[in-house]
Write a protein that holds these residues in place. Structure first.
Motif, mmCIF file in Angstrom:
data_model
loop_
_atom_site.group_PDB
_atom_site.id
_atom_site.type_symbol
_atom_site.label_atom_id
_atom_site.label_comp_id
_atom_site.label_asym_id
_atom_site.label_seq_id
_atom_site.Cartn_x
_atom_site.Cartn_y
_atom_site.Cartn_z
ATOM 1 N N LEU A 81 116.653 36.782 9.237
ATOM 2 C CA LEU A 81 115.663 35.851 8.704
ATOM 3 C C LEU A 81 114.516 35.760 9.709
ATOM 4 N N PRO A 82 113.376 36.384 9.391
ATOM 5 C CA PRO A 82 112.281 36.427 10.373
ATOM 6 C C PRO A 82 111.603 35.076 10.562
ATOM 7 N N GLY A 83 111.056 34.877 11.760
ATOM 8 C CA GLY A 83 110.334 33.643 12.044
ATOM 9 C C GLY A 83 109.042 33.558 11.244
ATOM 10 N N GLU A 84 108.330 34.658 11.186
ATOM 11 C CA GLU A 84 107.092 34.688 10.393
ATOM 12 C C GLU A 84 107.369 35.458 9.117
ATOM 13 N N LEU A 85 107.164 34.772 8.002
ATOM 14 C CA LEU A 85 107.519 35.397 6.730
ATOM 15 C C LEU A 85 106.372 36.247 6.202
ATOM 16 N N ALA A 86 106.692 37.478 5.821
ATOM 17 C CA ALA A 86 105.696 38.354 5.202
ATOM 18 C C ALA A 86 106.323 38.946 3.952
ATOM 19 N N PHE A 87 105.816 38.504 2.792
ATOM 20 C CA PHE A 87 106.371 39.000 1.531
ATOM 21 C C PHE A 87 105.345 39.899 0.844
ATOM 22 N N PRO A 88 105.832 40.780 -0.042
ATOM 23 C CA PRO A 88 104.877 41.583 -0.817
ATOM 24 C C PRO A 88 104.030 40.679 -1.721
ATOM 25 N N LYS A 89 102.787 41.059 -1.881
ATOM 26 C CA LYS A 89 101.883 40.258 -2.732
ATOM 27 C C LYS A 89 102.197 40.509 -4.214
ATOM 28 N N ASN A 90 101.833 39.533 -5.045
ATOM 29 C CA ASN A 90 101.901 39.715 -6.501
ATOM 30 C C ASN A 90 103.299 39.931 -7.062
ATOM 31 N N MET A 91 104.307 39.500 -6.331
ATOM 32 C CA MET A 91 105.671 39.637 -6.821
ATOM 33 C C MET A 91 106.240 38.246 -7.049
ATOM 34 N N THR A 92 107.010 38.077 -8.103
ATOM 35 C CA THR A 92 107.688 36.789 -8.269
ATOM 36 C C THR A 92 108.905 36.760 -7.340
ATOM 37 N N GLY A 93 109.412 35.558 -7.112
ATOM 38 C CA GLY A 93 110.612 35.413 -6.294
ATOM 39 C C GLY A 93 111.761 36.211 -6.898
#
Ligand SMILES: Nc1ncnc2c1ncn2[C@@H]1O[C@H](COP(=O)(O)OP(=O)(O)OP(=O)(O)O)[C@@H](O)[C@H]1O
Ligand SMILES: [Mg+2]
Length: 312
Positions: A81-93
């Protein structure tokens, strides 16, 4: 057996930034707390451990694999579980969680569904429109969904509300009972107190103390604050007592006395000869212990130094 071994890790970013000669081990089935002020080097250490950065010197083994050479295998195996969250854009959970499940070839979604329920997570919105806390919940789900035996959690509850923080602690204790090995970086003392077996404290890039949490929890020393009825009573006590008065406040007619639990009778026998306003116990907690390291005005060079004030 150790599942995580950090051996003399150094990464010097210049200007005293980075991590220097950091060593610690996390045993199998152990919850190991990794604490320290902002900028101390927790995330830097953890990113090396997960194989995102190459150690300048030193080495890290996770599950007996080299964190740099076997980074891909470690990333598959460990729940991170990273400290800084980086998720792909334009994706739903939901799309993201399904994607991660396919990546990890998870066919049984029981654990994933359990996590989504427990954290009351609505996975239908797009990730970039979710609140910080909701995104943190998505990160929790993806760290734990493949039921890994080793977990590396960098401030897992930052951004969660108190109810959800409490739920996370309960969940972590469930995982601990199931025998998981967990490295937990955190600023939340209650979380650390409730879960950790051992704790390392990092300050300015160096590990300054590694302690067994129970040694602090079972501290047999207590400090009592005593206020005398007047100046005469205060002075008579200070002049005659054989007890160790750590702090004297003549203007308030107060003293602080530090004693071992076994000497409590002696204290009360002594005090029965004086007129008092009150006596209160001041507990020495894990939090007091940590705060000694967090206080930037204090330069603490070793854990023993702090322990000698609170624990004997
Ligand atoms: N890529 C980098 N280049 C230069 N300096 C860096 C880099 N990454 C981290 N640092 C520095 O290294 C130090 C340690 O940072 P790190 O993020 O590991 O701290 P931390 O203990 O995780 O802090 P926090 O509690 O705020 O998350 C900081 O001084 C930071 O500025
Ligand atoms: Mg950090």
């Amino acid at each position: 057996m150790s599942v995580i071994e950090v051996e003399q890790l150094t990464k010097d970013y210049g200007s005293h930034r980075g991590v220097f000669d950091v060593s610690f081990e996390v045993g199998e089935g152990e919850v190991f707390g990794f604490l320290g002020p902002n900028g101390a080097g927790k995330t830097t250490t953890i990113r090396h451990l997960m194989g995102f950065s190459k150690p300048q010197s030193g080495a890290i083994k996770v599950s007996n694999k080299d964190s740099w050479k076997d980074a891909a295998a470690i990333k598959r195996e460990v729940g991170y579980l990273p400290g800084e969250l980086a998720f792909p854009k334009n994706m739903t959970g939901k799309a993201f969680i399904d994607f991660m499940a396919r990546e990890r070839q998870i066919s049984d979604m029981t654990k994933t569904d359990h996590l989504i329920d427990m954290f009351e997570l609505d996975i239908s919105p797009k990730l970039d429109t979710m609140s910080l806390g909701t995104r943190r919940k998505v990160a929790i789900v993806t760290a734990f969904m493949h039921d890994p035996d080793i977990l590396v959690l960098d401030e897992p509850t930052s951004g969660l509300d108190p109810v959800m923080q409490e739920r996370f602690i309960e969940f972590l204790l469930e995982e601990k009972r199931a025998g998981k090995s967990i490295l937990l970086s955190s600023h939340i003392f209650s979380e650390v107190d409730a879960t950790c077996d051992r704790i390392a404290i990092i300050k300015e890039g160096e590990v300054v103390s590694t302690v067994v949490a129970d040694d602090i929890r079972k501290n047999e020393n207590k400090t009592y604050k005593i206020e005398f009825a007047d100046e005469n009573e205060y002075q008579r006590f200070v002049d005659n007592t054989s007890l160790d008065t750590t702090v004297k406040r003549p203007r308030q007619n107060q003293v602080k006395v530090e004693i071992k639990d076994e000497n409590i009778k002696e204290l009360f026998t002594d005090l029965s000869q004086y007129q008092l306003n009150f006596i209160t116990e001041e507990k020495f907690s894990l939090e007091d212990y940590f705060m000694n390291f967090y206080d930037t005005n204090k330069s603490v060079s070793s854990g023993e130094e702090v322990l000698s004030h609170g624990i004997h």
